[in-house]
Design an enzyme around this catalytic site. Structure first.
Site, PDB file in Angstrom:
ATOM      1  N   SER A   1      29.025   4.509  25.264  1.00 22.69           N
ATOM      2  CA  SER A   1      29.595   5.815  24.922  1.00 22.69           C
ATOM      3  C   SER A   1      28.612   6.625  24.075  1.00 22.69           C
ATOM      4  CB  SER A   1      30.888   5.642  24.130  1.00 22.69           C
ATOM      5  OG  SER A   1      31.808   4.884  24.871  1.00 22.69           O
TER       6      SER A   1
HETATM    7  N1  SAM Z   1      31.643  -0.053  23.634  1.00 19.55           N
HETATM    8  C1  SAM Z   1      30.633  -0.341  24.618  1.00 19.55           C
HETATM    9  C2  SAM Z   1      29.239  -0.126  24.064  1.00 19.55           C
HETATM   10  O1  SAM Z   1      29.098   0.175  22.872  1.00 19.55           O
HETATM   11  O2  SAM Z   1      28.284  -0.304  24.832  1.00 19.55           O
HETATM   12  C3  SAM Z   1      30.805   0.461  25.868  1.00 19.55           C
HETATM   13  C4  SAM Z   1      32.001   0.045  26.608  1.00 19.55           C
HETATM   14  S1  SAM Z   1      32.057   0.650  28.259  1.00 19.55           S
HETATM   15  C5  SAM Z   1      32.481   2.325  28.044  1.00 19.55           C
HETATM   16  C6  SAM Z   1      33.565  -0.142  28.782  1.00 19.55           C
HETATM   17  C7  SAM Z   1      33.419  -1.636  28.985  1.00 19.55           C
HETATM   18  O3  SAM Z   1      34.725  -2.171  29.219  1.00 19.55           O
HETATM   19  C8  SAM Z   1      32.589  -2.009  30.193  1.00 19.55           C
HETATM   20  O4  SAM Z   1      31.551  -2.864  29.809  1.00 19.55           O
HETATM   21  C9  SAM Z   1      33.586  -2.713  31.116  1.00 19.55           C
HETATM   22  O5  SAM Z   1      33.026  -3.763  31.873  1.00 19.55           O
HETATM   23  C10 SAM Z   1      34.584  -3.238  30.107  1.00 19.55           C
HETATM   24  N2  SAM Z   1      35.902  -3.569  30.647  1.00 19.55           N
HETATM   25  C11 SAM Z   1      36.650  -2.906  31.577  1.00 19.55           C
HETATM   26  N3  SAM Z   1      37.810  -3.543  31.771  1.00 19.55           N
HETATM   27  C12 SAM Z   1      37.818  -4.630  30.942  1.00 19.55           C
HETATM   28  C13 SAM Z   1      38.747  -5.669  30.678  1.00 19.55           C
HETATM   29  N4  SAM Z   1      39.940  -5.752  31.284  1.00 19.55           N
HETATM   30  N5  SAM Z   1      38.419  -6.608  29.771  1.00 19.55           N
HETATM   31  C14 SAM Z   1      37.232  -6.576  29.121  1.00 19.55           C
HETATM   32  N6  SAM Z   1      36.305  -5.618  29.335  1.00 19.55           N
HETATM   33  C15 SAM Z   1      36.602  -4.648  30.225  1.00 19.55           C
END
Ligand code: SAM
Length: 200
Positions: free
Chosen positions: A48
């Site tokens: 993000s």
């Molecule tokens: N906060 C992170 C960073 O600082 O890099 C970015 C997060 S990214 C916007 C969203 C993340 O959520 C992705 O890596 C995706 O694979 C993960 N994600 C999506 N659904 C998920 C789930 N049910 N459980 C765990 N992770 C999940």
């Protein structure tokens, strides 16, 4: 870029200055690491923009004696920000390659208060519940019930909720078993995929 956009918490501004964001991003994007936008981190996912990380951290209002659950480790950048502020951070990522890279970064940067789990974070992480704070960093169709159950009384949960294309940042607080919800601002996140999220 954070102060003019309204981030006020001295603690949040201090950790945003301290944690080296470029170390959470592939080398070819290093020049762009501190720009006011999201960046790709592989596996079709994004880190993000700094403002969104700071805003969610400010809304979460983390204290030094608290246990935090984060869903969506991604690059691990937001996790590191939380680990600077909280006693311990439990973070769940569904994509193995991202979880493993994040884990290596935590070791390189000597974080000892972060535990990483590979799996579906929509079901939370029951073993260490309840959590004083829960942060979801992917867009959900609704607030997953297990996360509400695993939130401590007096706790706070920040989560983007909405459609596949756009969401509103929701802030939930639990007081004497009752939930109170407020909304912060519109946002766009990759999808939260899982049992209590979107279908793959
Ligand atoms: N906060 C992170 C960073 O600082 O890099 C970015 C997060 S990214 C916007 C969203 C993340 O959520 C992705 O890596 C995706 O694979 C993960 N994600 C999506 N659904 C998920 C789930 N049910 N459980 C765990 N992770 C999940």
């Amino acid at each position: 870029q954070l102060i003019p956009r309204g981030i006020r918490s001295p603690e949040v501004l201090a950790v945003m200055r301290k944690v080296p964001r470029h170390l959470f991003i592939e080398q070819n994007f290093h020049g762009d690491a501190y720009g006011d936008h999201p960046l790709p981190i592989g596996a079709d996912q994004t880190i993000s923009q700094p403002y969104m990380v700071a805003l969610m951290t400010e809304l979460l209002d983390v204290r030094t004696d608290q246990r935090v659950l984060e869903i969506g480790t991604g690059s691990g950048y937001q996790t590191a920000i939380l680990a600077e502020l909280a006693r311990e951070v439990y973070t769940v990522e569904r994509i193995t390659s991202l979880a493993n890279s994040a884990q290596s970064r935590f070791e390189q940067l000597h974080y000892t208060n972060i535990q990483v789990r590979i799996g579906d974070g929509t079901v939370g992480w029951k073993e260490y519940a309840p959590y004083h704070r829960i942060l979801v960093t992917a867009g959900a169709p609704s607030v997953p019930e297990p996360l509400i159950e695993q939130l401590a009384d007096g706790g706070k949960l920040v989560i983007p909720v909405g459609s596949r294309m756009s969401q509103m940042l929701h802030v939930l607080t639990k007081q004497q078993g009752q939930l109170h919800t407020t909304t912060s601002c519109p946002c766009v996140f990759v999808r939260l995929i899982g049992q209590d999220g979107w279908e793959h």
